[in-house]
Design a protein around this motif. Structure first.
Motif, PDB file in Angstrom:
ATOM      1  N   ASP A   4      -1.936  49.599  40.282  1.00 17.84           N
ATOM      2  CA  ASP A   4      -1.129  48.251  40.156  1.00 17.84           C
ATOM      3  C   ASP A   4      -1.985  47.044  39.860  1.00 17.84           C
ATOM      4  O   ASP A   4      -2.529  46.730  40.526  1.00 17.84           O
ATOM      5  N   TRP A   5      -1.803  46.508  38.496  1.00 16.50           N
ATOM      6  CA  TRP A   5      -2.503  45.317  38.109  1.00 16.50           C
ATOM      7  C   TRP A   5      -2.303  44.159  38.775  1.00 16.50           C
ATOM      8  O   TRP A   5      -3.206  43.153  39.052  1.00 16.50           O
ATOM      9  N   THR A   6      -1.363  44.163  39.822  1.00 10.05           N
ATOM     10  CA  THR A   6      -0.967  42.931  40.432  1.00 10.05           C
ATOM     11  C   THR A   6      -1.959  42.735  41.460  1.00 10.05           C
ATOM     12  O   THR A   6      -1.973  41.790  42.209  1.00 10.05           O
ATOM     13  N   GLN A   7      -2.706  43.776  41.903  1.00 12.98           N
ATOM     14  CA  GLN A   7      -3.943  43.784  42.750  1.00 12.98           C
ATOM     15  C   GLN A   7      -5.105  42.868  42.297  1.00 12.98           C
ATOM     16  O   GLN A   7      -5.990  42.799  43.146  1.00 12.98           O
ATOM     17  N   LEU A   8      -5.009  42.453  41.197  1.00 19.06           N
ATOM     18  CA  LEU A   8      -6.054  41.711  40.853  1.00 19.06           C
ATOM     19  C   LEU A   8      -6.126  40.423  41.490  1.00 19.06           C
ATOM     20  O   LEU A   8      -4.786  39.930  41.701  1.00 19.06           O
ATOM     21  N   PRO A   9      -7.464  39.853  41.759  1.00 20.92           N
ATOM     22  CA  PRO A   9      -7.225  38.432  42.301  1.00 20.92           C
ATOM     23  C   PRO A   9      -6.833  37.598  41.416  1.00 20.92           C
ATOM     24  O   PRO A   9      -6.828  37.638  40.095  1.00 20.92           O
TER      25      PRO A   9
ATOM     26  N   GLN B  88      -5.646  52.599  31.493  1.00 24.97           N
ATOM     27  CA  GLN B  88      -5.686  51.384  32.206  1.00 24.97           C
ATOM     28  C   GLN B  88      -6.340  51.276  33.533  1.00 24.97           C
ATOM     29  O   GLN B  88      -6.873  50.333  33.890  1.00 24.97           O
ATOM     30  N   TYR B  92      -9.170  48.673  34.428  1.00 22.30           N
ATOM     31  CA  TYR B  92      -8.877  47.742  35.678  1.00 22.30           C
ATOM     32  C   TYR B  92     -10.085  47.855  36.579  1.00 22.30           C
ATOM     33  O   TYR B  92     -10.781  46.653  36.751  1.00 22.30           O
ATOM     34  N   LEU B  95     -12.737  45.797  34.745  1.00 18.11           N
ATOM     35  CA  LEU B  95     -12.373  44.442  34.812  1.00 18.11           C
ATOM     36  C   LEU B  95     -13.109  43.760  36.272  1.00 18.11           C
ATOM     37  O   LEU B  95     -13.802  42.763  36.242  1.00 18.11           O
ATOM     38  N   MET B  96     -12.682  44.527  37.228  1.00 24.41           N
ATOM     39  CA  MET B  96     -13.293  43.952  38.605  1.00 24.41           C
ATOM     40  C   MET B  96     -14.745  44.237  38.684  1.00 24.41           C
ATOM     41  O   MET B  96     -15.139  43.082  39.062  1.00 24.41           O
ATOM     42  N   ASN B  99     -16.528  41.278  36.695  1.00 24.31           N
ATOM     43  CA  ASN B  99     -16.061  40.043  37.416  1.00 24.31           C
ATOM     44  C   ASN B  99     -17.121  39.941  38.537  1.00 24.31           C
ATOM     45  O   ASN B  99     -17.876  38.953  38.610  1.00 24.31           O
ATOM     46  N   PHE B 130       0.832  48.122  32.258  1.00 26.05           N
ATOM     47  CA  PHE B 130       0.054  47.796  33.725  1.00 26.05           C
ATOM     48  C   PHE B 130       0.472  48.205  34.944  1.00 26.05           C
ATOM     49  O   PHE B 130      -0.102  47.733  35.967  1.00 26.05           O
ATOM     50  N   ASN B 131       1.319  49.212  34.967  1.00 25.86           N
ATOM     51  CA  ASN B 131       2.085  49.738  36.115  1.00 25.86           C
ATOM     52  C   ASN B 131       2.557  48.477  37.283  1.00 25.86           C
ATOM     53  O   ASN B 131       1.828  48.622  38.420  1.00 25.86           O
ATOM     54  N   ILE B 132       3.163  47.514  36.749  1.00 27.56           N
ATOM     55  CA  ILE B 132       3.605  46.400  37.444  1.00 27.56           C
ATOM     56  C   ILE B 132       5.090  46.460  37.738  1.00 27.56           C
ATOM     57  O   ILE B 132       5.967  46.817  36.889  1.00 27.56           O
ATOM     58  N   LYS B 133       5.330  46.441  38.959  1.00 34.53           N
ATOM     59  CA  LYS B 133       6.809  46.361  39.369  1.00 34.53           C
ATOM     60  C   LYS B 133       7.466  45.183  39.306  1.00 34.53           C
ATOM     61  O   LYS B 133       6.979  43.954  39.465  1.00 34.53           O
TER      62      LYS B 133
END
Lengths: 390, 153
Positions: A4-9, B88, B92, B95-96, B99, B130-133
């Motif tokens: 879930d990409w909303t977990q990104l800071p 993805q 992810y 990316l983390m 960073n 992006f598996n976003i709700k």
């Protein structure tokens, strides 16, 4: 296993948004969920110049919305709401950095951003230097030969303001506007907070176009000479450059290529007159363009035959250059042109002069247009405007 | 001949206890690791509890490629393009990690890749990728849409 990409800071969500170059994509990203919406600022400040829209008169009166032709979205017509106060009593005479330049009859100057619906006032131009307002709708002009003739307000509009260009959005602190007025002879500028326009002592005749580049305004005349105006200090400093190779053609435009080059675009127009009345123009259509780049060392305008991936947008707007590969559905090595005749507000027959000139083969693809000679309401003539959220 | 730091090795341990040994020149592509080296904290194995072995290996591979002087510009471009062809979940993680480890070139490329995946997509498509709700109410969605209707057609 999906993540879930909303977990990104938050700062990474913002960094993703900062990598987005197209405003519509930015808006759609912000519409994904609460977490993205709160991490990503409402107004992006990092966007490169966007693909211009074309304001299209629809020929219908009583519209509360103005139509914009979007080259990208399947060439669809978008409609944006424009407050009545803005659309009904103003005359469109320019566009720069996403803001429209509108004249009131008084003559006040209103800047309007059709995307954000923000508006901004500039000082009115002072009384037309060689024209007397006779009544509400007519001017008496004294030309230099001692001839006196009458002009309607609409005719004045067509000829009085040749071009208005900005250094940036009027909302920024170091905003400066430069105008070519009084039938191409006078340059005037005004900085943010100024109460009047400042005239630049007569530098060139027949100024055709101006652009802002690297803190300076560049103005070109019909022969291709360039005045470089530095208005950063208390008084303007102007230097004139006369490149080898005098220009022909009917209109000259200056464009910042985006690759640090100054381009000159020359427009050739075919004009047809009425069989019966030789003063009446029945058709005004662009035939072709030529493009030159400035070789500063000589100085000289050098003809170039290809723009590569670039698209140039010329007309009454402040010229714009974009890369076709940034925008789906757009063709590079083309000049997208809008009407730039001296009778947008006059009753001249024929359609507006709009289209896409392809440098590859010299062909012209027409854009949807409509009759010039419109009705009671002051429909805005076609002009390119760059969507700008700032 | 390589630089004066050529002989130093930096030891790293991922969150899943895999150890990696790389030359200092490779490790200092990461600003985070560079700071540790400069501060003299890089003599023992450096634990990286928020980067797993698979991702760490990728990051170090990237860094190695970028200090390799035998790699041409074209080869590097192709490498970078292939490198980012990931699902993805890995993207992810990358990316983390980029960073956290502050590997600027890698971070910029990953961000650009993500932006390219968003380009031209409607919000519901972005959510799917992006598996976003979708946590907006229908009223909120309509309000957002109306603010800039032209972008949502």
């Amino acid at each position: 296993m999906a993540v879930d990409w909303t977990q990104l800071p938050q700062e990474l969500l913002k960094s993703i948004a900062d990598s987005i170059k197209i405003y519509a994509d930015y808006l759609r990203f912000r519409a994904v969920c609460h977490s993205v919406r709160s991490s990503v600022p409402n107004t992006p400040r990092h966007l490169p110049p966007q693909l211009p829209w074309l304001i299209l008169p629809t020929g219908q009166s009583d519209q509360y919305k103005t139509a914009f032709f979007d080259l990208q979205i399947a060439r669809k017509l978008q409609h944006l709401e424009v407050p009545d106060a803005v659309s009904h009593w103003t005359f469109l005479c320019g566009s720069s950095h996403g803001w429209l330049v509108l004249l009131f009859q008084s003559p006040g100057v209103l800047l309007f951003n059709p995307l954000t619906r923000a508006s901004f006032h500039l000082p009115p131009f002072s009384a037309y230097s060689n024209a007397q307002i006779v009544n509400l709708f007519e001017f008496e002009i004294n030309d230099e030969m001692g001839e006196i003739y009458m002009r309607t307000f609409r005719e004045m509009l067509d000829s009085y303001i040749k071009k208005v260009v900005f250094s940036s959005s009027p909302l920024s602190n170091n905003f400066v506007a430069l105008a070519i007025i009084n039938q191409c002879d006078i340059l005037a500028y005004c900085k943010k907070g100024d109460l009047t326009w400042t005239l630049i002592p007569r530098t060139m005749f027949c100024c055709e176009d101006a652009i802002y580049y690297n803190d300076l305004f560049y103005v070109v005349d019909k022969h291709g000479a360039v005045a470089v105006c530095d208005v950063n200090g208390a008084s303007p400093i102007v230097s004139i450059i006369k490149p080898q190779l005098q220009m022909g053609g009917d209109h000259q435009y200056l464009v910042n290529s985006g690759d640090d080059e100054l381009l000159l675009v020359t427009r050739y127009v075919d004009v047809q007159y009425d069989d019966v009345d030789p003063n009446k123009i029945v058709s005004y259509k662009t035939a072709r363009f030529e493009v030159f780049r400035m070789n500063w060392s000589e100085p000289r305008w050098e003809r170039i035959r290809s723009l590569g991936d670039r698209m140039l947008f010329v007309g009454e707007n402040s010229s714009v250059s974009c890369l076709a590969s940034d925008f789906k559905g757009c063709l590079g090595n083309c000049i997208y042109f809008a009407d730039d005749s001296d009778f947008k507000y006059n009753s001249v027959n024929g359609d507006y002069d709009l289209g896409i000139f392809k440098l590859l083969d010299g062909s012209i693809e027409h854009l949807p247009s409509c009759q010039r000679n419109f009705r009671s309401r002051n429909d805005w003539p076609p002009i390119w405007v760059t969507p700008n959220p700032c | 001949m390589s630089s004066s730091k050529s002989n130093k090795i930096v030891k790293l341990e991922s969150s899943d206890n895999k150890t990696f040994e790389v030359e200092e020149a490779v490790a200092v592509q990461s600003e985070t690791l560079k700071n540790m080296v400069d501060d003299g904290c890089a003599n023992d194995t450096i634990p990286l509890p928020n980067v797993n072995g698979k991702i760490l290996e990728m990051v170090l591979g990237w860094c190695k490629k970028h200090v390799d002087e035998t790699v041409t510009g074209d080869e590097l471009n192709k490498y970078e393009a292939d490198f980012l062809d990931l699902d993805q979940a890995d993207l992810y993680g990358l990316l983390m990690a980029a960073n956290f480890l502050n590997v600027k070139g890698l971070l910029d490329r990953v961000l650009q890749r993500v932006a390219d995946m968003i380009k031209g997509k409607k919000p519901e498509e972005i959510r799917r990728i992006f598996n976003i709700k979708n946590d907006f109410t229908p009223e909120e969605e309509e309000e957002i849409r109306l603010e800039n209707a032209w972008a949502f057609d």
